[in-house]
Motif scaffolding. Structure first.
Motif, PDB file in Angstrom:
ATOM      1  N   THR A   2       0.659  -1.205  -0.005  1.00 17.71           N
ATOM      2  CA  THR A   2      -0.044   0.134  -0.012  1.00 17.71           C
ATOM      3  C   THR A   2       0.727   1.201  -0.112  1.00 17.71           C
ATOM      4  N   ILE A   3       2.061   1.152   0.571  1.00 22.42           N
ATOM      5  CA  ILE A   3       3.128   2.388   0.283  1.00 22.42           C
ATOM      6  C   ILE A   3       4.282   1.830  -0.421  1.00 22.42           C
ATOM      7  N   SER A   4       3.904   1.103  -1.615  1.00 24.25           N
ATOM      8  CA  SER A   4       4.733   0.603  -2.492  1.00 24.25           C
ATOM      9  C   SER A   4       6.168   0.313  -1.904  1.00 24.25           C
ATOM     10  N   TYR A   5       6.020  -0.475  -0.841  1.00 25.60           N
ATOM     11  CA  TYR A   5       7.162  -0.977  -0.250  1.00 25.60           C
ATOM     12  C   TYR A   5       8.101  -0.126   0.255  1.00 25.60           C
ATOM     13  N   GLY A   6       7.915   1.058   0.430  1.00 22.51           N
ATOM     14  CA  GLY A   6       8.828   2.118   1.002  1.00 22.51           C
ATOM     15  C   GLY A   6       9.752   2.613  -0.044  1.00 22.51           C
ATOM     16  N   ARG A   7       9.528   2.454  -1.290  1.00 26.42           N
ATOM     17  CA  ARG A   7      10.337   3.109  -2.347  1.00 26.42           C
ATOM     18  C   ARG A   7      10.134   4.446  -2.164  1.00 26.42           C
ATOM     19  N   THR A   8      11.449   5.220  -2.436  1.00 26.42           N
ATOM     20  CA  THR A   8      11.624   6.630  -2.636  1.00 26.42           C
ATOM     21  C   THR A   8      11.438   6.951  -4.012  1.00 26.42           C
ATOM     22  N   THR A  63      12.629  12.095   0.831  1.00 28.32           N
ATOM     23  CA  THR A  63      13.727  12.301   1.952  1.00 28.32           C
ATOM     24  C   THR A  63      14.409  11.048   1.958  1.00 28.32           C
ATOM     25  N   SER A  64      15.244  10.569   1.086  1.00 26.23           N
ATOM     26  CA  SER A  64      15.920   9.485   1.292  1.00 26.23           C
ATOM     27  C   SER A  64      17.442   9.680   2.105  1.00 26.23           C
ATOM     28  N   LEU A  65      18.058  10.636   1.611  1.00 13.86           N
ATOM     29  CA  LEU A  65      19.552  10.940   1.970  1.00 13.86           C
ATOM     30  C   LEU A  65      20.598   9.910   2.126  1.00 13.86           C
ATOM     31  N   ASN A  66      20.066   8.747   1.672  1.00 15.61           N
ATOM     32  CA  ASN A  66      20.673   7.498   2.147  1.00 15.61           C
ATOM     33  C   ASN A  66      20.690   6.574   0.998  1.00 15.61           C
ATOM     34  N   PRO A  67      21.640   6.252  -0.026  1.00 16.65           N
ATOM     35  CA  PRO A  67      21.674   5.232  -0.916  1.00 16.65           C
ATOM     36  C   PRO A  67      20.979   3.838  -0.565  1.00 16.65           C
ATOM     37  N   ALA A  68      21.370   3.457   0.326  1.00 12.01           N
ATOM     38  CA  ALA A  68      21.229   2.119   0.966  1.00 12.01           C
ATOM     39  C   ALA A  68      19.683   1.904   1.074  1.00 12.01           C
ATOM     40  N   ARG A  69      19.276   2.889   1.923  1.00 12.58           N
ATOM     41  CA  ARG A  69      17.812   2.979   2.276  1.00 12.58           C
ATOM     42  C   ARG A  69      16.822   2.901   0.824  1.00 12.58           C
ATOM     43  N   SER A  70      17.361   3.726   0.038  1.00  8.26           N
ATOM     44  CA  SER A  70      16.396   3.567  -1.352  1.00  8.26           C
ATOM     45  C   SER A  70      16.764   2.264  -2.028  1.00  8.26           C
ATOM     46  N   PHE A  71      18.027   1.675  -2.039  1.00  9.37           N
ATOM     47  CA  PHE A  71      18.364   0.294  -2.839  1.00  9.37           C
ATOM     48  C   PHE A  71      17.369  -0.668  -2.442  1.00  9.37           C
ATOM     49  N   GLY A  72      17.361  -0.723  -0.977  1.00 12.50           N
ATOM     50  CA  GLY A  72      16.535  -1.997  -0.803  1.00 12.50           C
ATOM     51  C   GLY A  72      15.070  -2.095  -0.920  1.00 12.50           C
ATOM     52  N   PRO A  73      14.261  -1.186  -0.840  1.00 10.24           N
ATOM     53  CA  PRO A  73      13.012  -1.508  -1.494  1.00 10.24           C
ATOM     54  C   PRO A  73      12.920  -1.330  -3.022  1.00 10.24           C
ATOM     55  N   SER A 115      11.079  -4.821  -4.883  1.00 12.65           N
ATOM     56  CA  SER A 115       9.899  -4.236  -5.990  1.00 12.65           C
ATOM     57  C   SER A 115      10.344  -4.324  -7.316  1.00 12.65           C
ATOM     58  N   TRP A 116      11.507  -4.543  -7.447  1.00  7.04           N
ATOM     59  CA  TRP A 116      12.403  -4.379  -8.845  1.00  7.04           C
ATOM     60  C   TRP A 116      11.665  -3.016  -9.510  1.00  7.04           C
ATOM     61  N   PHE A 117      11.761  -1.932  -9.095  1.00 11.42           N
ATOM     62  CA  PHE A 117      11.340  -0.603  -9.715  1.00 11.42           C
ATOM     63  C   PHE A 117      12.959   0.298  -9.582  1.00 11.42           C
ATOM     64  N   TRP A 118      13.101   0.412 -10.819  1.00 11.50           N
ATOM     65  CA  TRP A 118      14.378   1.266 -10.953  1.00 11.50           C
ATOM     66  C   TRP A 118      14.231   2.785 -11.489  1.00 11.50           C
ATOM     67  N   GLN A 119      12.841   3.111 -11.735  1.00 10.43           N
ATOM     68  CA  GLN A 119      12.643   4.191 -12.405  1.00 10.43           C
ATOM     69  C   GLN A 119      13.358   5.596 -11.601  1.00 10.43           C
TER      70      GLN A 119
END
Length: 275
Positions: free
Chosen positions: A128-134, A194-204, A208-212
């Motif tokens: 429901t929150i797109s797996y936390g993707r940024t 508000t990622s500020l963190n490449p790892a935090r964005s990479f995991g979700p 979800s295999w979303f790279w756009q």
């Protein structure tokens, strides 16, 4: 034989601490997003004001990072749990090359674990929150989103450096980061997440295999960290340097950082873990 035993000289407990800390940050932080914004859960109906729920989410998300920094694993590794923070300390000359690689590996693997646990524990609620993707806000140009991430990461890293370069301030670094990041999430999340963190964005993104547009969340925070180091050096003009590579420094834990002056156990001593 020495050529084949180089890996024994690496600081595996610290890398493991970054792995566990980043996993906790991602799982706990995105769990807060699910709890506060999933329409099927009570907070959406109890606290109808979206801005207040965003502030609550920011406090919980940033608070999970502060808990890591104050925990035994954070006091061991320094509680970076963010490649941008680690890169900044390395650029400042506080980390060995091998430790840079070990920290980054631990952080990205930890983010993957945290994201997998999120799906395992929350199930359909995570979707429901797109797996936390940024992702960039739909109402903002991509360039604006990029520079927002650069600017916020720069501010975060610069604030950390200012605090850890003062004896009287460095003990308060985790609490400063908590409030600063919470406010950033509250005010800026609709723009970039508000990622500020490449790892935090990479995991979700991976689960979800979303790279756009995800390149943005790798490059912008690292560029922000680089700028922060440059600004810190310009402001201090070599008259002040960071005293520790840890967000919460205690002298009875060993430190693998170099060129620091805060008292600590030698990097050759066994790590102190009072769990």
């Amino acid at each position: 034989m020495r050529r084949h035993s180089w890996w024994k000289r690496l600081h595996w407990p610290e890398y493991g601490a970054e792995f566990l800390g980043t996993a906790f940050l991602v799982f706990a932080g995105i769990s807060a997003v699910i709890f506060d914004f999933d329409p099927s859960l009570p907070p959406v109906h109890i606290l109808a004001n979206t801005s207040l729920r965003m502030l609550l989410t920011g406090l919980l998300f940033a608070g999970s990072g502060t808990l890591v920094a104050l925990s035994p694993i954070g006091m061991l590794s320094g509680g970076h749990i963010n490649p941008a923070v680690t890169l900044a300390f390395w650029i400042q000359g506080k980390m060995h090359h091998s430790d840079l690689a070990g920290y980054l590996l631990g952080q990205f693997l930890g983010a993957i674990l945290g994201s997998m646990l999120l799906v395992l524990v929350w199930g359909k609620h995570a979707s429901t929150i797109s797996y936390g993707r940024t992702v960039p806000g739909p109402d903002y140009p991509l360039a604006f989103v990029f520079f927002a991430e650069v600017g916020l990461t720069m501010l975060l890293v610069l604030a950390i450096f200012v605090f850890v370069s003062h004896h009287h301030l460095m003990r308060w670094t985790p609490f400063m980061v908590w409030i600063l990041v919470a406010v950033m999430v509250w005010q800026e999340a609709p723009i970039s997440g508000t990622s500020l963190n490449p790892a935090r964005s990479f995991g979700p993104a991976l689960i979800s295999w979303f790279w756009q547009d995800q390149w943005l969340y790798f490059i912008a925070p690292l560029l922000g960290a680089l700028l922060a180091v440059g600004i810190f050096r310009l402001l201090t003009r070599g008259e002040r340097d960071v005293l520790t590579g840890k967000l919460f420094h205690v002298p009875h834990y060993r430190s693998v950082f170099k060129n620091v002056s805060a008292p600590c156990k030698s990097a050759d001593e066994k790590p102190y873990l009072n769990i």
